[in-house]
Motif scaffolding. Structure first.
Motif, mmCIF file in Angstrom:
data_model
loop_
_atom_site.group_PDB
_atom_site.id
_atom_site.type_symbol
_atom_site.label_atom_id
_atom_site.label_comp_id
_atom_site.label_asym_id
_atom_site.label_seq_id
_atom_site.Cartn_x
_atom_site.Cartn_y
_atom_site.Cartn_z
ATOM 1 N N SER A 20 0.834 -1.212 0.000
ATOM 2 C CA SER A 20 0.000 0.000 0.000
ATOM 3 C C SER A 20 0.866 1.258 0.000
ATOM 4 C CB SER A 20 -0.976 0.006 1.180
ATOM 5 O OG SER A 20 -0.289 -0.054 2.401
ATOM 6 N N ALA B 85 2.087 1.593 -3.552
ATOM 7 C CA ALA B 85 0.978 2.055 -4.389
ATOM 8 C C ALA B 85 0.787 3.563 -4.227
ATOM 9 C CB ALA B 85 -0.296 1.304 -4.034
ATOM 10 N N THR C 200 -1.698 0.708 -8.674
ATOM 11 C CA THR C 200 -2.568 0.011 -7.732
ATOM 12 C C THR C 200 -1.854 -1.213 -7.194
ATOM 13 O OG1 THR C 200 -3.563 -1.415 -9.410
ATOM 14 C CG2 THR C 200 -4.613 0.755 -9.033
ATOM 15 N N HIS D 83 -3.124 -4.079 -7.148
ATOM 16 C CA HIS D 83 -3.409 -5.115 -8.145
ATOM 17 C C HIS D 83 -2.343 -5.094 -9.251
ATOM 18 C CE1 HIS D 83 -5.710 -7.724 -10.807
ATOM 19 N NE2 HIS D 83 -5.516 -6.828 -11.765
ATOM 20 N N THR D 84 -1.993 -3.900 -9.737
ATOM 21 C CA THR D 84 -0.981 -3.777 -10.789
ATOM 22 C C THR D 84 0.372 -4.254 -10.292
ATOM 23 O OG1 THR D 84 -2.151 -1.939 -11.823
ATOM 24 C CG2 THR D 84 0.204 -2.135 -12.321
#
Length: 151
Positions: A33, A36, A42, A44-45
């Motif tokens: 996090s 990110a 993100t 996810h990325t």
């Protein structure tokens, strides 16, 4: 009165100073996090980059959570630049694999980057041509507003 001559300083816009890392080397363990938030990617990325082999091995904590380093942040910044060039993800992964393979791949890496550079220069030329057309149209419309009314 004293006149001091100054030599103009040339700054190369393509060689901007790297963004400062949030933490010093050795204390540079970031959660997904935090990375990110720092990179704008993100979580996810970031996981996807790791899964497809675009990210080098990311360390894990004793609980299995990813812990990124400043070196990982540098790599992500470079990948971001490659994305901006329009380089296909498959070529970025191939480049990452060559980096992991070591010095024997220097020539292949150089060729891939040189080809990408040629592609970027071609895109810049296209955009400059497009900009000239836009400028011409803008001048036309600006002149049309100034023209006297016709009867």
């Amino acid at each position: 009165m004293t006149l001091i001559e100054s030599t103009p300083v040339r700054t190369d816009l393509c060689k901007a100073a790297p963004r400062a890392h949030p933490r010093p080397e050795g204390q540079d363990r970031y959660t997904i996090s935090e990375v990110a938030a720092f990179t704008g990617l993100t979580a996810h990325t970031l996981r996807w980059y790791e899964r497809i082999g675009l990210m080098p091995h990311v360390d894990r904590s004793h609980t299995g959570q990813r812990r990124f380093s400043n070196r990982d942040l540098d790599w992500l910044a470079f990948v971001g630049k490659l994305r901006l060039t329009g380089m296909p993800v498959a070529d970025m992964v191939r480049y990452a694999e060559m980096v992991r393979a070591g010095e024997d791949t220097f020539d292949a890496r150089q060729e891939l980057l040189e080809q990408t550079r040629r592609d970027v220069l071609a895109r810049i030329a296209e955009l400059q041509d497009t900009l000239a057309v836009l400028d011409h149209k803008i001048e036309f419309y600006a002149g049309a507003h100034r023209a006297p009314e016709r009867v």
